[in-house]
Design an enzyme around this catalytic site. Structure first.
Site, PDB file in Angstrom:
ATOM      1  N   GLN A 123       0.845  -1.196   0.000  1.00  0.00           N
ATOM      2  CA  GLN A 123       0.000   0.000   0.000  1.00  0.00           C
ATOM      3  C   GLN A 123       0.879   1.244   0.000  1.00  0.00           C
ATOM      4  O   GLN A 123       0.387   2.355  -0.125  1.00  0.00           O
ATOM      5  CB  GLN A 123      -0.877   0.014   1.256  1.00  0.00           C
ATOM      6  CG  GLN A 123      -1.832  -1.147   1.344  1.00  0.00           C
ATOM      7  CD  GLN A 123      -2.385  -1.272   2.762  1.00  0.00           C
ATOM      8  OE1 GLN A 123      -3.422  -0.714   3.094  1.00  0.00           O
ATOM      9  NE2 GLN A 123      -1.699  -2.007   3.617  1.00  0.00           N
ATOM     10  N   VAL A 125       3.413   4.131  -1.058  1.00  0.00           N
ATOM     11  CA  VAL A 125       3.626   4.860  -2.312  1.00  0.00           C
ATOM     12  C   VAL A 125       5.030   5.460  -2.346  1.00  0.00           C
ATOM     13  O   VAL A 125       5.336   6.289  -3.197  1.00  0.00           O
ATOM     14  CB  VAL A 125       2.554   5.978  -2.475  1.00  0.00           C
ATOM     15  CG1 VAL A 125       1.159   5.386  -2.606  1.00  0.00           C
ATOM     16  CG2 VAL A 125       2.591   6.979  -1.319  1.00  0.00           C
ATOM     17  N   HIS A 141      -1.587   1.329  -4.324  1.00  0.00           N
ATOM     18  CA  HIS A 141      -2.013   2.733  -4.154  1.00  0.00           C
ATOM     19  C   HIS A 141      -1.227   3.701  -5.045  1.00  0.00           C
ATOM     20  O   HIS A 141      -1.348   4.910  -4.875  1.00  0.00           O
ATOM     21  CB  HIS A 141      -1.900   3.163  -2.681  1.00  0.00           C
ATOM     22  CG  HIS A 141      -2.963   2.540  -1.812  1.00  0.00           C
ATOM     23  ND1 HIS A 141      -2.944   2.593  -0.438  1.00  0.00           N
ATOM     24  CD2 HIS A 141      -4.081   1.838  -2.133  1.00  0.00           C
ATOM     25  CE1 HIS A 141      -4.007   1.965   0.043  1.00  0.00           C
ATOM     26  NE2 HIS A 141      -4.701   1.488  -0.964  1.00  0.00           N
ATOM     27  N   CYS A 149      -2.616  14.956 -14.577  1.00  0.00           N
ATOM     28  CA  CYS A 149      -3.284  16.213 -14.915  1.00  0.00           C
ATOM     29  C   CYS A 149      -4.803  16.038 -14.894  1.00  0.00           C
ATOM     30  O   CYS A 149      -5.336  15.106 -15.499  1.00  0.00           O
ATOM     31  CB  CYS A 149      -2.816  16.700 -16.290  1.00  0.00           C
ATOM     32  SG  CYS A 149      -3.689  18.191 -16.788  1.00  0.00           S
ATOM     33  N   CYS A 152      -5.829  17.138 -19.000  1.00  0.00           N
ATOM     34  CA  CYS A 152      -5.612  16.222 -20.134  1.00  0.00           C
ATOM     35  C   CYS A 152      -5.445  14.771 -19.697  1.00  0.00           C
ATOM     36  O   CYS A 152      -5.406  13.866 -20.530  1.00  0.00           O
ATOM     37  CB  CYS A 152      -4.398  16.664 -20.951  1.00  0.00           C
ATOM     38  SG  CYS A 152      -2.836  16.517 -20.062  1.00  0.00           S
ATOM     39  N   CYS A 171      -0.362  21.659 -20.243  1.00  0.00           N
ATOM     40  CA  CYS A 171      -1.632  22.020 -20.891  1.00  0.00           C
ATOM     41  C   CYS A 171      -2.404  23.067 -20.093  1.00  0.00           C
ATOM     42  O   CYS A 171      -3.445  23.551 -20.531  1.00  0.00           O
ATOM     43  CB  CYS A 171      -2.509  20.774 -21.098  1.00  0.00           C
ATOM     44  SG  CYS A 171      -3.430  20.291 -19.618  1.00  0.00           S
TER      45      CYS A 171
HETATM   46  P1  OAD Z   1      -1.375   2.878   8.955  1.00  0.00           P
HETATM   47  O1  OAD Z   1      -0.698   4.128   9.355  1.00  0.00           O
HETATM   48  O2  OAD Z   1      -2.862   2.828   9.004  1.00  0.00           O
HETATM   49  O3  OAD Z   1      -0.876   1.679   9.881  1.00  0.00           O
HETATM   50  C1  OAD Z   1       0.469   1.461  10.148  1.00  0.00           C
HETATM   51  C2  OAD Z   1       0.574   0.181  10.951  1.00  0.00           C
HETATM   52  O4  OAD Z   1       1.939  -0.115  11.142  1.00  0.00           O
HETATM   53  C3  OAD Z   1      -0.060   0.253  12.350  1.00  0.00           C
HETATM   54  O5  OAD Z   1      -0.843  -0.908  12.541  1.00  0.00           O
HETATM   55  C4  OAD Z   1       1.139   0.286  13.305  1.00  0.00           C
HETATM   56  O6  OAD Z   1       0.848  -0.394  14.510  1.00  0.00           O
HETATM   57  C5  OAD Z   1       2.176  -0.459  12.492  1.00  0.00           C
HETATM   58  N1  OAD Z   1       3.578  -0.083  12.754  1.00  0.00           N
HETATM   59  C6  OAD Z   1       4.092   1.133  13.049  1.00  0.00           C
HETATM   60  N2  OAD Z   1       5.419   1.081  13.095  1.00  0.00           N
HETATM   61  C7  OAD Z   1       5.778  -0.195  12.828  1.00  0.00           C
HETATM   62  C8  OAD Z   1       7.015  -0.875  12.723  1.00  0.00           C
HETATM   63  N3  OAD Z   1       8.188  -0.274  12.899  1.00  0.00           N
HETATM   64  N4  OAD Z   1       6.995  -2.206  12.432  1.00  0.00           N
HETATM   65  C9  OAD Z   1       5.807  -2.858  12.261  1.00  0.00           C
HETATM   66  N5  OAD Z   1       4.621  -2.261  12.343  1.00  0.00           N
HETATM   67  C10 OAD Z   1       4.588  -0.943  12.614  1.00  0.00           C
HETATM   68  O7  OAD Z   1      -0.822   2.488   7.529  1.00  0.00           O
HETATM   69  P2  OAD Z   1      -1.456   1.545   6.393  1.00  0.00           P
HETATM   70  O8  OAD Z   1      -2.092   0.346   6.989  1.00  0.00           O
HETATM   71  O9  OAD Z   1      -0.424   1.349   5.374  1.00  0.00           O
HETATM   72  O10 OAD Z   1      -3.828   5.194   1.763  1.00  0.00           O
HETATM   73  O11 OAD Z   1      -2.577   2.492   5.817  1.00  0.00           O
HETATM   74  C11 OAD Z   1      -3.306   2.084   4.718  1.00  0.00           C
HETATM   75  C12 OAD Z   1      -3.617   3.247   3.851  1.00  0.00           C
HETATM   76  O12 OAD Z   1      -4.256   4.278   4.603  1.00  0.00           O
HETATM   77  C13 OAD Z   1      -2.406   3.961   3.258  1.00  0.00           C
HETATM   78  O13 OAD Z   1      -1.907   3.333   2.114  1.00  0.00           O
HETATM   79  C14 OAD Z   1      -2.944   5.305   2.910  1.00  0.00           C
HETATM   80  C15 OAD Z   1      -3.725   5.564   4.185  1.00  0.00           C
HETATM   81  O14 OAD Z   1      -4.732   6.457   4.074  1.00  0.00           O
HETATM   82  C16 OAD Z   1      -4.087   6.278   1.046  1.00  0.00           C
HETATM   83  O15 OAD Z   1      -3.505   7.335   1.199  1.00  0.00           O
HETATM   84  C17 OAD Z   1      -5.146   6.065   0.022  1.00  0.00           C
END
Ligand code: OAD
Length: 260
Positions: A123, A125, A141, A149, A152, A171
């Site tokens: 997930q 980026v 993601h 853009c 365009c 553009c």
């Molecule tokens: P989150 O910020 O929601 O979750 C991060 C997770 O990593 C949490 O469960 C923490 O407990 C855990 N964590 C933190 N530090 C850690 C470490 N050193 N080792 C292991 N685990 C650790 O992030 P995502 O689950 O990636 O999407 O979030 C999903 C999506 O929500 C993202 O891709 C983004 C966000 O909105 C978009 O922007 C569309």
């Protein structure tokens, strides 16, 4: 070696179709802010308040300021031991270089394990998995270094840090980050590949994700339903912890190298 870690390691070694699913926690030790939990909020905004087409329409400057802040941190970030361990798992499964996972060539030449496959679904980026050497990656993601853009529709790479807010296309149209926001559909081919890999997996490692954003949660559940051994690495508990076959509590950068 702790019993749980040994068990996960053994399952990883004996599995043939391995999927690793990562979230922001895997990049936390590289200095990339996570989205939820401690240190996750930017100016008290939740990601759901910023990462949407509606938020961009309402206040594109604010959304770009958030992305500029994230881009600045990511620009100076380097992969950590978690990224390198994941790349190394791919390399070993593909019998040589990680690139062999795609070409299949090295596997034959080096006599690597036949019939093994590896897919990384992220997930994130930030591009740090690629920098660490991972090859077979589904960035569900998108990438923070790509812009699109609104006029365009052209998508290009943009590595400006800081970026000139508001950025504009040649553009004249306004540029937005080419990442998938809440309420938007993921690219069909990418999502099909992610569900395909998860359905066929016999081992899935879910690392550093809160598991509250779709489709990540469903991918893990799909793997579990289809009989995969699901292991989780996280500093805390998540909604996925209950169904995981093993939960390794701690930092991804400290635990993952222990699987090698
Ligand atoms: P989150 O910020 O929601 O979750 C991060 C997770 O990593 C949490 O469960 C923490 O407990 C855990 N964590 C933190 N530090 C850690 C470490 N050193 N080792 C292991 N685990 C650790 O992030 P995502 O689950 O990636 O999407 O979030 C999903 C999506 O929500 C993202 O891709 C983004 C966000 O909105 C978009 O922007 C569309």
């Amino acid at each position: 070696m702790p019993e749980d870690l040994r068990r996960v390691r053994e399952r990883l070694l004996s599995s043939e179709r391995v999927v690793v699913l990562t979230g922001a926690g895997v990049s936390a030790e590289s200095g990339v802010p996570i989205f939820r939990g401690e240190g996750g909020l930017w100016r008290d905004f939740r990601p759901e308040d910023l990462a949407t087409p509606q938020a961009f329409k309402r206040d594109p400057v604010l959304v770009w300021e958030w992305y500029d802040w994230r881009r600045e941190r990511i620009a100076s970030a380097r992969p950590n031991p978690a990224h390198y361990a994941i790349a190394e798992i791919e390399k070993r499964l593909s019998g040589g270089t990680a690139r062999a996972a795609k070409t299949g060539k090295k596997r034959a030449r080096h006599g690597g394990p036949p019939g093994k496959s590896f897919t990384l679904i992220t997930q994130n980026v930030d591009g740090l998995h690629s920098l660490a050497g991972s090859v077979n990656i589904l960035e569900i993601h998108g990438s923070i270094w790509r812009v699109r853009c609104l006029g365009c529709g052209r998508e290009t790479v943009n590595r400006d840090v800081p970026i000139k807010i508001l950025p504009h296309c040649a553009c004249g149209g306004v540029l937005r980050p080419a990442v998938v926001w809440f309420g938007e559909t993921l690219p069909q081919a990418v999502i099909e590949a992610a569900f395909g890999a998860s359905s066929g997996a016999d081992f899935m490692l879910v690392a550093g994700t809160s598991g509250v954003v779709e489709p990540a949660a469903s991918l893990a559940l799909r793997a579990k339903e289809r009989g995969a051994f699901v292991a989780e690495i996280n500093t805390g508990r998540t909604p996925l912890s209950g169904m995981a076959d093993a939960t390794l509590h701690g930092k991804a950068g400290e635990i993952l190298p222990g699987l090698l």
